[in-house]
Scaffold this motif. Structure first.
Motif, PDB file in Angstrom:
ATOM      1  N   GLY A  16      21.224  12.978 -12.741  1.00 18.13           N
ATOM      2  CA  GLY A  16      20.782  11.351 -13.468  1.00 18.13           C
ATOM      3  C   GLY A  16      19.366  10.867 -13.327  1.00 18.13           C
ATOM      4  N   ASN A  17      18.483  11.714 -11.712  1.00 14.29           N
ATOM      5  CA  ASN A  17      18.034  10.929 -11.744  1.00 14.29           C
ATOM      6  C   ASN A  17      16.353  11.992 -12.176  1.00 14.29           C
ATOM      7  OD1 ASN A  17      18.875  10.292  -8.975  1.00 14.29           O
ATOM      8  ND2 ASN A  17      19.459  11.416  -8.523  1.00 14.29           N
ATOM      9  N   TYR A  18      15.146  11.840 -12.126  1.00 15.99           N
ATOM     10  CA  TYR A  18      13.406  11.951 -12.462  1.00 15.99           C
ATOM     11  C   TYR A  18      12.527  12.605 -11.621  1.00 15.99           C
ATOM     12  CZ  TYR A  18      15.203  10.009 -17.523  1.00 15.99           C
ATOM     13  OH  TYR A  18      15.392   9.655 -18.333  1.00 15.99           O
ATOM     14  N   ARG A  19      12.327  14.146 -12.113  1.00 12.73           N
ATOM     15  CA  ARG A  19      11.897  15.317 -11.207  1.00 12.73           C
ATOM     16  C   ARG A  19      10.462  15.790 -11.657  1.00 12.73           C
ATOM     17  NH1 ARG A  19      17.634  15.710  -9.254  1.00 12.73           N
ATOM     18  NH2 ARG A  19      17.504  15.868  -7.432  1.00 12.73           N
ATOM     19  N   THR A  55      11.555  12.470  -5.607  1.00 13.71           N
ATOM     20  CA  THR A  55      11.733  12.970  -4.210  1.00 13.71           C
ATOM     21  C   THR A  55      10.871  12.416  -3.908  1.00 13.71           C
ATOM     22  OG1 THR A  55      12.620  14.957  -5.411  1.00 13.71           O
ATOM     23  CG2 THR A  55      11.065  14.855  -3.021  1.00 13.71           C
ATOM     24  N   ARG A  56       9.586  12.032  -5.279  1.00  8.52           N
ATOM     25  CA  ARG A  56       7.933  10.802  -4.239  1.00  8.52           C
ATOM     26  C   ARG A  56       8.056  10.000  -2.775  1.00  8.52           C
ATOM     27  NH1 ARG A  56       2.799  10.542  -5.745  1.00  8.52           N
ATOM     28  NH2 ARG A  56       2.050   8.177  -5.573  1.00  8.52           N
ATOM     29  N   SER A  57       9.363   9.110  -3.395  1.00 13.04           N
ATOM     30  CA  SER A  57       9.189   7.923  -2.223  1.00 13.04           C
ATOM     31  C   SER A  57      10.424   8.166  -0.941  1.00 13.04           C
ATOM     32  CB  SER A  57      10.667   6.551  -2.817  1.00 13.04           C
ATOM     33  OG  SER A  57      11.280   7.180  -3.117  1.00 13.04           O
ATOM     34  N   LYS A  58      10.552   9.829  -1.420  1.00 11.06           N
ATOM     35  CA  LYS A  58      10.869  10.400   0.596  1.00 11.06           C
ATOM     36  C   LYS A  58      10.101  10.791   0.936  1.00 11.06           C
ATOM     37  CE  LYS A  58      15.325  11.752  -2.227  1.00 11.06           C
ATOM     38  NZ  LYS A  58      16.842  12.748  -2.158  1.00 11.06           N
ATOM     39  N   ILE A  59       8.693  11.353   0.206  1.00 11.24           N
ATOM     40  CA  ILE A  59       7.485  11.974   0.454  1.00 11.24           C
ATOM     41  C   ILE A  59       6.781  11.018   1.135  1.00 11.24           C
ATOM     42  CG2 ILE A  59       6.137  12.891   0.281  1.00 11.24           C
ATOM     43  CD1 ILE A  59       8.573  14.857  -0.027  1.00 11.24           C
ATOM     44  N   ASN A  79       0.562  13.637  -1.604  1.00 12.69           N
ATOM     45  CA  ASN A  79       2.120  13.734  -2.040  1.00 12.69           C
ATOM     46  C   ASN A  79       1.208  14.126  -3.886  1.00 12.69           C
ATOM     47  OD1 ASN A  79       4.544  12.856  -2.734  1.00 12.69           O
ATOM     48  ND2 ASN A  79       4.823  10.959  -1.975  1.00 12.69           N
ATOM     49  N   ASP A  80       1.762  15.022  -4.045  1.00 12.30           N
ATOM     50  CA  ASP A  80       2.068  15.213  -5.456  1.00 12.30           C
ATOM     51  C   ASP A  80       2.686  15.359  -6.209  1.00 12.30           C
ATOM     52  OD1 ASP A  80      -0.364  15.116  -7.045  1.00 12.30           O
ATOM     53  OD2 ASP A  80      -0.681  17.496  -6.670  1.00 12.30           O
ATOM     54  N   HIS A  81       4.010  14.176  -5.971  1.00  9.53           N
ATOM     55  CA  HIS A  81       5.006  14.660  -6.945  1.00  9.53           C
ATOM     56  C   HIS A  81       4.763  13.327  -7.987  1.00  9.53           C
ATOM     57  CE1 HIS A  81       8.394  16.926  -5.275  1.00  9.53           C
ATOM     58  NE2 HIS A  81       7.929  16.643  -3.807  1.00  9.53           N
ATOM     59  N   LEU A  82       4.979  13.617  -8.529  1.00  6.60           N
ATOM     60  CA  LEU A  82       4.638  12.206  -9.871  1.00  6.60           C
ATOM     61  C   LEU A  82       5.183  11.008  -9.703  1.00  6.60           C
ATOM     62  CD1 LEU A  82       5.367  14.449 -13.295  1.00  6.60           C
ATOM     63  CD2 LEU A  82       2.858  13.924 -12.324  1.00  6.60           C
ATOM     64  N   GLU A  83       4.475   9.958  -9.980  1.00  5.84           N
ATOM     65  CA  GLU A  83       5.083   8.767 -10.351  1.00  5.84           C
ATOM     66  C   GLU A  83       6.833   8.359 -10.866  1.00  5.84           C
ATOM     67  OE1 GLU A  83       4.925   5.846  -8.616  1.00  5.84           O
ATOM     68  OE2 GLU A  83       3.088   6.337  -8.020  1.00  5.84           O
ATOM     69  N   ASN A 105      13.509  19.617  -0.675  1.00  3.87           N
ATOM     70  CA  ASN A 105      13.720  19.924   0.572  1.00  3.87           C
ATOM     71  C   ASN A 105      12.490  20.297   0.893  1.00  3.87           C
ATOM     72  OD1 ASN A 105      16.791  18.767   0.482  1.00  3.87           O
ATOM     73  ND2 ASN A 105      17.054  20.792  -0.663  1.00  3.87           N
ATOM     74  N   GLU A 106      11.299  20.596   0.020  1.00  5.16           N
ATOM     75  CA  GLU A 106      10.463  21.506   1.153  1.00  5.16           C
ATOM     76  C   GLU A 106       8.895  20.826   0.504  1.00  5.16           C
ATOM     77  OE1 GLU A 106      10.165  25.753   2.213  1.00  5.16           O
ATOM     78  OE2 GLU A 106      12.053  25.751   0.558  1.00  5.16           O
ATOM     79  N   TRP A 107       9.157  20.752  -1.026  1.00  8.37           N
ATOM     80  CA  TRP A 107       7.402  20.367  -1.547  1.00  8.37           C
ATOM     81  C   TRP A 107       6.771  19.312  -1.360  1.00  8.37           C
ATOM     82  CZ3 TRP A 107       4.867  18.568  -5.854  1.00  8.37           C
ATOM     83  CH2 TRP A 107       3.609  18.759  -5.902  1.00  8.37           C
ATOM     84  N   GLY A 108       5.894  19.116  -0.285  1.00 10.19           N
ATOM     85  CA  GLY A 108       5.374  17.558  -0.180  1.00 10.19           C
ATOM     86  C   GLY A 108       5.951  17.391   1.321  1.00 10.19           C
ATOM     87  N   TYR A 109       7.056  17.701   1.506  1.00  9.32           N
ATOM     88  CA  TYR A 109       7.226  17.280   3.316  1.00  9.32           C
ATOM     89  C   TYR A 109       5.862  17.915   4.338  1.00  9.32           C
ATOM     90  CZ  TYR A 109      11.880  15.681   1.285  1.00  9.32           C
ATOM     91  OH  TYR A 109      12.662  14.650   0.738  1.00  9.32           O
ATOM     92  N   PRO A 110       5.161  16.410   4.900  1.00  5.93           N
ATOM     93  CA  PRO A 110       4.197  16.468   6.128  1.00  5.93           C
ATOM     94  C   PRO A 110       5.315  18.067   7.340  1.00  5.93           C
ATOM     95  CG  PRO A 110       5.029  15.000   6.611  1.00  5.93           C
ATOM     96  CD  PRO A 110       5.948  15.248   5.452  1.00  5.93           C
ATOM     97  N   VAL A 111       4.260  19.391   7.276  1.00  4.27           N
ATOM     98  CA  VAL A 111       4.863  20.439   8.341  1.00  4.27           C
ATOM     99  C   VAL A 111       3.536  20.118   9.225  1.00  4.27           C
ATOM    100  CG1 VAL A 111       4.581  22.723   8.504  1.00  4.27           C
ATOM    101  CG2 VAL A 111       5.755  21.170   6.845  1.00  4.27           C
ATOM    102  N   ASP A 112       4.316  20.313  10.295  1.00  4.64           N
ATOM    103  CA  ASP A 112       2.664  20.342  12.143  1.00  4.64           C
ATOM    104  C   ASP A 112       3.364  21.614  12.632  1.00  4.64           C
ATOM    105  OD1 ASP A 112       5.151  19.603  12.748  1.00  4.64           O
ATOM    106  OD2 ASP A 112       4.597  17.528  13.923  1.00  4.64           O
ATOM    107  N   ASN A 113       4.001  22.070  12.190  1.00  5.81           N
ATOM    108  CA  ASN A 113       4.467  23.613  12.587  1.00  5.81           C
ATOM    109  C   ASN A 113       3.867  24.760  12.465  1.00  5.81           C
ATOM    110  OD1 ASN A 113       5.717  26.901  12.442  1.00  5.81           O
ATOM    111  ND2 ASN A 113       7.024  25.510  14.268  1.00  5.81           N
ATOM    112  N   ASP A 114       3.513  25.398  13.476  1.00 12.28           N
ATOM    113  CA  ASP A 114       2.032  26.303  12.924  1.00 12.28           C
ATOM    114  C   ASP A 114       2.182  27.461  12.646  1.00 12.28           C
ATOM    115  OD1 ASP A 114       0.010  24.418  14.716  1.00 12.28           O
ATOM    116  OD2 ASP A 114      -0.912  26.334  16.196  1.00 12.28           O
TER     117      ASP A 114
END
Length: 202
Positions: free
Chosen positions: A11-14, A188-192, A180-184, A30-39
């Motif tokens: 029921g959720n939009y993505r 997932t946008r708000s989670k990012i 954060n390039d997830h659409l309005e 679970n991955e795309w857009g989450y900030p990463v600092d691991n080299d």
């Protein structure tokens, strides 16, 4: 990538692109857009985006575990020691993209990554200097490059990196959370956005 939303079975939009292949939904959520600092993860993504040039991300994602095995989880300290024999072995590895130029670029870039660590303390410290000042994109997924990706691409090339054009680098920035390039309207946008708010810049 399409710039539309699609309603999932929950029921959720993505972002619609995540429904175009079986592996994409998990990657999107679970991955795309989450900030990463691991080299090593940052290095991996730059390398995989380079391998994608001329191909689809679906192809690369389906082979990602094979890439990780072949390149020691993209530990650039190890990859930097690959030699001609290593290259010839990789060329015969059917689990990855067997493109000599791209394979050689990964080894070259591993050496360059080590130099960045020497001068900057970490690859993350270097990369995150290019985070856009405007942290909220006006029109997500509306472009394939940005002034920041152009600048990062240019500076990486000056340091000897290969297969790091502006489009490749922008895709890297999208995936690693520099934007954060997830659409309005995408669940997932708000989670990012929350993850980015809590993220400590290296």
């Amino acid at each position: 990538m399409t710039t539309q939303l699609t309603q999932g079975s929950d029921g959720n939009y993505r972002c619609s692109w995540c429904f175009s292949a079986p592996d994409f939904l998990q990657y999107h959520d679970n991955e795309w857009g989450y900030p990463v600092d691991n080299d090593f993860r940052l290095f991996e993504k730059l390398c995989l985006e380079g391998f994608q040039a001329g191909l689809s991300w679906r192809t690369i994602l389906s082979k990602r575990e094979n890439f990780r095995e072949a390149f020691h989880d993209f530990n650039f300290n190890k990859v930097a020691h690959f030699n001609r024999k290593s290259i010839e072995q990789l060329i015969t590895n059917k689990g990855i993209v067997r493109h000599r130029g791209k394979i050689e670029a990964v080894i070259n870039n591993a050496k360059c990554a080590k130099e960045i660590v020497k001068s900057e303390g970490s690859l993350a410290s270097f990369v995150w200097k290019y985070e856009p000042e405007d942290k909220v994109l006006a029109k997500p997924q509306s472009k394939s490059t940005s002034s920041e990706s152009i600048a990062l691409s240019k500076d990486l090339k000056k340091l000897g990196w290969k297969f790091v054009g502006p489009t490749t680098v922008y895709a890297f920035m999208q995936a690693m959370g520099l934007v954060n390039d997830h659409l309005e309207g995408c669940i997932t946008r708000s989670k990012i956005q929350r993850a980015r708010s809590n993220f400590i810049i290296p």
